[in-house]
Design an enzyme around this catalytic site. Structure first.
Site, PDB file in Angstrom:
ATOM      1  N   ALA A  95      51.984  38.032 -32.920  1.00  0.00           N
ATOM      2  CA  ALA A  95      52.042  36.199 -34.160  1.00  0.00           C
ATOM      3  C   ALA A  95      50.963  36.020 -34.332  1.00  0.00           C
ATOM      4  CB  ALA A  95      53.600  35.451 -33.517  1.00  0.00           C
ATOM      5  N   GLY A 146      58.466  49.759 -27.024  1.00  0.00           N
ATOM      6  CA  GLY A 146      59.525  50.763 -28.003  1.00  0.00           C
ATOM      7  C   GLY A 146      59.543  51.015 -30.320  1.00  0.00           C
ATOM      8  N   GLU A 166      68.218  51.803 -30.360  1.00  0.00           N
ATOM      9  CA  GLU A 166      67.798  51.149 -29.396  1.00  0.00           C
ATOM     10  C   GLU A 166      69.388  50.028 -28.508  1.00  0.00           C
ATOM     11  OE1 GLU A 166      64.332  49.208 -28.049  1.00  0.00           O
ATOM     12  OE2 GLU A 166      63.029  50.668 -28.611  1.00  0.00           O
ATOM     13  N   HIS A 197      63.605  43.184 -18.311  1.00  0.00           N
ATOM     14  CA  HIS A 197      63.755  44.346 -18.627  1.00  0.00           C
ATOM     15  C   HIS A 197      64.146  45.417 -17.484  1.00  0.00           C
ATOM     16  CE1 HIS A 197      63.146  48.241 -20.440  1.00  0.00           C
ATOM     17  NE2 HIS A 197      62.134  47.246 -22.059  1.00  0.00           N
ATOM     18  N   ARG A 204      70.700  43.875 -22.345  1.00  0.00           N
ATOM     19  CA  ARG A 204      69.471  44.410 -21.130  1.00  0.00           C
ATOM     20  C   ARG A 204      70.148  42.862 -20.341  1.00  0.00           C
ATOM     21  NH1 ARG A 204      63.676  43.844 -24.799  1.00  0.00           N
ATOM     22  NH2 ARG A 204      63.997  46.038 -25.201  1.00  0.00           N
ATOM     23  N   HIS A 251      60.297  40.338 -18.353  1.00  0.00           N
ATOM     24  CA  HIS A 251      60.024  41.180 -19.773  1.00  0.00           C
ATOM     25  C   HIS A 251      59.960  40.190 -21.067  1.00  0.00           C
ATOM     26  CE1 HIS A 251      59.372  44.375 -22.227  1.00  0.00           C
ATOM     27  NE2 HIS A 251      60.411  44.245 -23.199  1.00  0.00           N
ATOM     28  N   ARG A 270      67.077  38.485 -26.284  1.00  0.00           N
ATOM     29  CA  ARG A 270      66.786  39.096 -27.434  1.00  0.00           C
ATOM     30  C   ARG A 270      67.507  40.442 -27.537  1.00  0.00           C
ATOM     31  NH1 ARG A 270      62.408  42.622 -28.215  1.00  0.00           N
ATOM     32  NH2 ARG A 270      61.143  41.998 -25.397  1.00  0.00           N
TER      33      ARG A 270
END
Length: 514
Positions: free
Chosen positions: A14, A45, A111, A225, A271, A328, A363
C-alpha cells in the site's frame, strides 16, 4: 526540521503503490525496520482479480460480500473488484512478471470462499515478495527512504496533521513536517502470540492515530489464518490457503477430513469457519494436518513453503504438514473513506492499517495485496488534486509527567497471553470483561504521554496495550457472532445489528477518567 510534500509511514504494498503514483512529488517514506520487512513481503497466496473470461467483477464482488458477512462497504468493494484487473494488466505492462502457462495465460489458483479460479501468483508462493520488490525498485529513485526509524507520534495542530515525530535506533527524537501524511504501517499481528505477521507489526500506526483522536473502527474483526505451520506448540510460518486450493485436505490425527461435512465449500470454506473447526479439533485433543499426498508437484508449486517445512524438520514425503490457526489480518483499523481520508485534516491511511470496509467482518483470501494496489493509487490520485502547502508549526509545551509512576509495564508475552486466552478465535463476555479490566489497569500509563519520555521498547508496549484494549473493548461491545468475531454466548449473527460499527472516536468517549 526536514520538510516534504508527503510522508508515508510504512513500506509495504500500500505504501509503495501510493509512493509510485506520487513520484513527481517530494515523498519521504519512513519505515520501522528495513523495507524488506513487511507483511507484504510474506504474502504467499497471490492477488485476487477477475481476469478470466468466465469470471467477472460481479462474481468477485459477491464472493467478497459473502465472505465479509455483509458487513462490507459496498461501494468500496466495487472499486476494489472493478479496478483490480486494470491494476494487474497495468503492472504487467510495466514489467511485473506473474506465473503463466506456456501460452502466456495467467496460472489462476483458487482459494477459500472464491467461486472461481482467480488467484494470480508470482514465484509460485512468493507473490508478495515478488510484487513488493518490483514496486520498490520502480519507486526507490523518486522517494526519500528512511529505514530503521520509528514514527512514534503524529503532529496535530488545530485539527490538522502536520507531520510526525520519530525515534531512530539510537533513541534520538526527530521531527518531520509535511503537507500530507499517510499511515500505511500495517496491522497489529504481534499483539497475539501466534501470528503470520512480521515481528515489527505491533499496531504502531493505529495506536498513535487513536491517541491523536482519529476514528478507529471494527477492531473486533480479527482474521485467524487456519493453516500456520505448527511445531512443538508454536506457529512458525504460514502455509498458504493456495495449498488447499490445489487439492490438499485438512485431516485430524485419525485421518478424518473433518471439513467435508461442516460447510458446503469443505476445505475451502471462509477462513473464520475453517479456523474455528481446527480450533475445535485441537481443543478436543487432536492434532491437525494438511494432507498433501495428492499434490505431485508440491515442491515446485510451493517452493517457499517447502523450504519452510524442511527448515523445521518436516518430511514432505510423508504427505502431512502439522497446522494450527494464527492471527493473520485485521479487518478493522483507521476509519477512512474511498480516498483514504480520515477525520483529521491532511491525515490519510491505506492498507491493513486502514478500514475502508472492503473486507467487512472477514477478508476474502488474496484481497489484501489487491487492496494495497487499488487504494494506494486512489489515495495518491486524490492527494495530487490537493494543494501541498506547509503550515507553520511550533513545538508545544509538553506536560511534565512523573515517569516513575508509570514504569511497571507488562511484557510483550503477557499481552499476547491475555489476547490469545481471552480475545482469541472464540470469545465470551466474561473473558472479554477480564481482558478489558486487565488492559485498563495500565491505562493511565498510555494516555497523552510525551514521546520524549519513553524508550522505544516502552513505546512498543504502549502501542500493544492500546490496540489490545481496542480489540477487547470492541469485541465486548459487539453482542453477536459475525465473521472473524465469534461469541460463544451469541453464536448466531443478529441481522438487526450487523451494520453497526464499533467506532472509537476519541479517548474520552471510550475511557472515563482519561
Amino acid at each position: 526540521m526536514p520538510q516534504t510534500d508527503v510522508i508515508i509511514i510504512g513500506s509495504g504494498i500500500a505504501a509503495l503503490s501510493a509512493a509510485y503514483h506520487m513520484r513527481d512529488k517530494h515523498v519521504t517514506m519512513i519505515t520501522k525496520s528495513s523495507w524488506l520487512t513487511s507483511n507484504s513481503m510474506l504474502a504467499q497466496g497471490g492477488i485476487a482479480a477477475a481476469v478470466h473470461k468466465k469470471d467477472s467483477w460481479k462474481n468477485h464482488y459477491e464472493d467478497t460480500i459473502v465472505a465479509g458477512c455483509y458487513h462490507n462497504d459496498n461501494k468500496n468493494v466495487e472499486y476494489l473488484v472493478q479496478d483490480g484487473p486494470l491494476e494487474i494488466f497495468d503492472w504487467c505492462q510495466k514489467g511485473m512478471i506473474f506465473d503463466c502457462d506456456k501460452n502466456g495465460q495467467f496460472l489462476l489458483g483458487k482459494e477459500g470462499a472464491h467461486s472461481h479460479h482467480r488467484i494470480i501468483h508470482a514465484g509460485g508462493d512468493a507473490t508478495g515478495k515478488e510484487l513488493t520488490q518490483f514496486l520498490f525498485h520502480s519507486t526507490k529513485s523518486s522517494i526519500n527512504l528512511i529505514e530503521n526509524e520509528v514514527v512514534v507520534e503524529l503532529i496535530i495542530q488545530n485539527g490538522e496533521c502536520l507531520g510526525v515525530y520519530t525515534k531512530n535506533n539510537k533513541g534520538m527524537l526527530e521531527r518531520y513536517q509535511a503537507s500530507k501524511t499517510i499511515i500505511a504501517s500495517g496491522g497489529c499481528g504481534a499483539v497475539y502470540g501466534h501470528t503470520s505477521n512480521a515481528d515489527v507489526i505491533t499496531g504502531d500506526g493505529i495506536a498513535m492515530a487513536y491517541r491523536s483522536g482519529v476514528e478507529i473502527v471494527d477492531m473486533e474483526f480479527i482474521q485467524f489464518h487456519p493453516t500456520m505451520l505448527h511445531i512443538n506448540g508454536k506457529c512458525v510460518g504460514l502455509i498458504s490457503e493456495a495449498v488447499r486450493g490445489e487439492g490438499a485436505k485438512l485431516i485430524n490425527q485419525d485421518g478424518e477430513n473433518f471439513m467435508k461435512d461442516l460447510h458446503h465449500q469443505g476445505d475451502l470454506a471462509p477462513r473464520d469457519v475453517v479456523s474455528r473447526a481446527i480450533f475445535e479439533q485441537m481443543k478436543n485433543g487432536s492434532n491437525v494436518y494438511l494432507d498433501i499426498s495428492s499434490l505431485s508437484n508440491f515442491s515446485t508449486r510451493f517452493p517457499t513453503i517447502s523450504n519452510l517445512c524442511k527448515q523445521h524438520g518436516i518430511d514432505l514425503s510423508i504427505g502431512r504438514i502439522p497446522v494450527a490457526p494464527g492471527m493473520h489480518f485485521l479487518m478493522g483499523g483507521i476509519r477512512t473513506n474511498d480516498k483514504g481520508e480520515t477525520n483529521i485534516k491532511s491525515l490519510f491511511a491505506v492498507g491493513e492499517a486502514a478500514c475502508t470496509g472492503v473486507h467487512g467482518a472477514n477478508r476474502l483470501a488474496s484481497n489484501s495485496l489487491l487492496e494495497g494496489l487499488v487504494f494506494g493509487k486512489r489515495v495518491a490520485n486524490h492527494i495530487l488534486t490537493l494543494p501541498l502547502e506547509q503550515t507553520a508549526y511550533t513545538d508545544p509545551k509538553w506536560e511534565t509527567f512523573e515517569k516513575k509512576k508509570f514504569n511497571k509495564w507488562p511484557s510483550k508475552q503477557q499481552i499476547q497471553k491475555i489476547m490469545t486466552n481471552y480475545v482469541g478465535i472464540q470469545r465470551t463476555e466474561a473473558e472479554l470483561i477480564d481482558a478489558v479490566k486487565w488492559f485498563e489497569t495500565y491505562q493511565p500509563s498510555f494516555w497523552d504521554f510525551n514521546v520524549k519520555d519513553f524508550t522505544m521498547d516502552e513505546i512498543e508496549i504502549i502501542n500493544l496495550l492500546t490496540v489490545g484494549w481496542l480489540i477487547a473493548s470492541s469485541a465486548l461491545k459487539r453482542t453477536e457472532s459475525r465473521g472473524g468475531h465469534f461469541r460463544l454466548d451469541y453464536p448466531e449473527s443478529n441481522d438487526n445489528e450487523w451494520k453497526q460499527k464499533q467506532i472509537f472516536r476519541t479517548r474520552a468517549e471510550m475511557y472515563v477518567g482519561c
